[in-house]
Design a protein around this motif. Structure first.
Motif, PDB file in Angstrom:
ATOM      1  N   LEU A 201      40.061  80.383 115.646  1.00  0.00           N
ATOM      2  CA  LEU A 201      40.223  79.185 114.437  1.00  0.00           C
ATOM      3  C   LEU A 201      39.257  80.037 113.642  1.00  0.00           C
ATOM      4  O   LEU A 201      38.316  80.575 113.825  1.00  0.00           O
ATOM      5  N   SER A 202      39.618  79.656 112.270  1.00  0.00           N
ATOM      6  CA  SER A 202      38.610  80.332 110.990  1.00  0.00           C
ATOM      7  C   SER A 202      37.260  79.537 110.929  1.00  0.00           C
ATOM      8  O   SER A 202      36.982  78.538 111.680  1.00  0.00           O
ATOM      9  N   GLY A 203      36.332  80.119 110.373  1.00  0.00           N
ATOM     10  CA  GLY A 203      35.065  80.014 110.372  1.00  0.00           C
ATOM     11  C   GLY A 203      34.658  78.682 109.781  1.00  0.00           C
ATOM     12  O   GLY A 203      33.297  78.185 110.239  1.00  0.00           O
ATOM     13  N   ASP A 204      35.309  77.721 109.369  1.00  0.00           N
ATOM     14  CA  ASP A 204      35.029  76.503 108.810  1.00  0.00           C
ATOM     15  C   ASP A 204      35.194  75.331 109.616  1.00  0.00           C
ATOM     16  O   ASP A 204      35.038  74.127 109.501  1.00  0.00           O
ATOM     17  N   PHE A 205      35.636  75.728 110.977  1.00  0.00           N
ATOM     18  CA  PHE A 205      35.906  74.725 112.034  1.00  0.00           C
ATOM     19  C   PHE A 205      34.849  74.793 113.007  1.00  0.00           C
ATOM     20  O   PHE A 205      34.065  75.788 113.403  1.00  0.00           O
ATOM     21  N   ALA A 206      34.381  73.390 113.419  1.00  0.00           N
ATOM     22  CA  ALA A 206      33.320  73.458 114.603  1.00  0.00           C
ATOM     23  C   ALA A 206      33.577  74.498 115.872  1.00  0.00           C
ATOM     24  O   ALA A 206      32.438  74.663 116.432  1.00  0.00           O
ATOM     25  N   THR A 207      34.927  74.416 116.196  1.00  0.00           N
ATOM     26  CA  THR A 207      35.226  75.170 117.473  1.00  0.00           C
ATOM     27  C   THR A 207      34.740  76.646 117.370  1.00  0.00           C
ATOM     28  O   THR A 207      34.300  77.000 118.223  1.00  0.00           O
ATOM     29  N   ARG A 208      35.256  77.157 116.292  1.00  0.00           N
ATOM     30  CA  ARG A 208      34.859  78.491 115.809  1.00  0.00           C
ATOM     31  C   ARG A 208      33.004  78.593 115.824  1.00  0.00           C
ATOM     32  O   ARG A 208      32.646  79.633 116.306  1.00  0.00           O
ATOM     33  N   GLY A 209      32.414  77.979 115.284  1.00  0.00           N
ATOM     34  CA  GLY A 209      30.970  78.087 115.383  1.00  0.00           C
ATOM     35  C   GLY A 209      30.482  77.852 116.695  1.00  0.00           C
ATOM     36  O   GLY A 209      29.541  78.511 117.279  1.00  0.00           O
ATOM     37  N   HIS A 210      30.988  77.198 117.595  1.00  0.00           N
ATOM     38  CA  HIS A 210      30.940  76.828 118.826  1.00  0.00           C
ATOM     39  C   HIS A 210      30.953  78.261 119.653  1.00  0.00           C
ATOM     40  O   HIS A 210      30.103  78.593 120.588  1.00  0.00           O
ATOM     41  N   ILE A 211      32.044  78.913 119.449  1.00  0.00           N
ATOM     42  CA  ILE A 211      32.504  80.066 120.043  1.00  0.00           C
ATOM     43  C   ILE A 211      31.483  81.072 119.557  1.00  0.00           C
ATOM     44  O   ILE A 211      30.729  82.070 120.502  1.00  0.00           O
ATOM     45  N   ASP A 212      31.338  81.283 118.372  1.00  0.00           N
ATOM     46  CA  ASP A 212      30.572  82.406 117.712  1.00  0.00           C
ATOM     47  C   ASP A 212      29.125  82.328 118.345  1.00  0.00           C
ATOM     48  O   ASP A 212      28.411  83.353 118.575  1.00  0.00           O
ATOM     49  N   ALA A 213      28.420  81.145 118.523  1.00  0.00           N
ATOM     50  CA  ALA A 213      27.176  80.975 118.843  1.00  0.00           C
ATOM     51  C   ALA A 213      27.169  81.374 120.286  1.00  0.00           C
ATOM     52  O   ALA A 213      26.040  82.060 120.661  1.00  0.00           O
TER      53      ALA A 213
END
Length: 306
Positions: A201-213
């Motif tokens: 998912l693109s960077g503005d979604f919470a799931t992407r932030g969770h994965i990136d972290a």
């Protein structure tokens, strides 16, 4: 009654001009002529005896007095809209309407069963579903544009109330090969992801932030081959290519064409929450929907919230 309607119209006109920063664009949005809109706002300013808009620049802006008045106007219109819904709220649930906001992953596995259960149990209740990022859902709740939201545990905007529903687990997901066995795949070391291409998912979604972290915490840097703002797009890409993604296990459990692959160490779990505005009117429809959410969580055996 005529005076009340006229005053409400004045409020909406003022807020439209403030939002657009232009009489011309506000008039187009309101389907009015620009002179008519300008005249109506001037009537409001004359009635109040104060200038509400600064027209001297290229962009029309609220004056200091206008900022104060606009804040009260927004709250008044929001409260009036809530009052109208309360009047039309029927306790026997023979009619009503619910406005629900969800983050994208829930569209893939939760919204369908919830909408079906609501329609079966209470066919007179209408449902509007808005898919959006979590910050936009919370902003819409605070502005009384949504009744409920389904997203993830905090931090949340001030004035947002969150109630835990269940724990969501995630895994790496690949397409299921034709000769796949029923044996569960072995956990994949996180650093092995550096040899994989991912669709996320693109960077503005919470799931992407969770994965990136998670990836940053373990020093893994896979190649992000595809970014999308739709879970359905991700599942189609993964199903038809060698690209992998990361999805909630609840999605892959219902999708035979996808295979979950546990990671080592595992992706952190997330707490799914039901969001509402603190102090908001709880309609019969929202109360019924809340009960349905809890029933569905139990029936599907989702892990309890931690």
């Amino acid at each position: 009654m005529v005076l009340m309607a006229l005053e409400l119209r004045h409020l909406r006109y003022l807020l439209a001009v403030a939002e657009h920063g232009s009489f011309t664009r506000a008039a187009e949005d309101l389907h009015l002529s620009q002179p008519t809109l300008s005249q109506q706002v001037k009537q409001l300013e004359r009635a109040l005896g104060v200038q509400l808009l600064d027209r001297s620049g290229r962009t029309v802006r609220l004056t200091d007095a206008g900022e104060v008045y606009a804040g009260h106007a927004r709250r008044a219109l929001r409260d009036l809209a809530a009052a109208e819904r309360a009047v039309h709220d029927v306790l026997d649930l023979s009619r009503g309407h619910l406005r629900l906001g969800v983050t994208p992953t829930f569209t893939a596995y939760l919204v369908g069963p919830l909408a079906a259960a609501l329609h079966t149990r209470h066919p007179g209740i209408g449902l509007t579903v808005r898919e959006a990022t979590q910050d936009r859902i919370e902003t819409a709740l605070l502005a009384d544009e949504l009744d409920l939201g389904i997203a993830f545990a905090g931090p949340h905007l001030p004035g947002t109330e969150a109630t835990a529903l269940f724990t969501e687990t995630l895994s790496l997901v690949t397409g299921t090969p034709p000769d796949a066995t029923t044996t569960a795949p072995e956990p994949l070391p996180v650093h092995a992801l550096e040899d994989r291409q991912l669709a996320l998912l693109s960077g503005d979604f919470a799931t992407r932030g969770h994965i990136d972290a998670y990836l940053a915490r373990h020093g893994a840097a896979p190649r992000i081959a595809v970014e999308a703002n739709s879970v359905q797009a991700l599942t189609e890409i993964v199903r038809r290519t060698s690209v992998a993604t990361v999805l909630p296990d609840a999605i892959t459990d219902d999708h035979p064409a996808l295979t979950p692959v546990p990671l080592d160490p595992p992706l952190p779990v997330r707490t799914v929450v039901l969001l509402r505005r603190e102090g908001a009117y709880h309609s019969a429809a929202s109360r019924a929907f809340t009960r349905l959410v809890r029933e569905l969580v139990r029936e599907r055996g989702y892990a309890p919230a931690t």
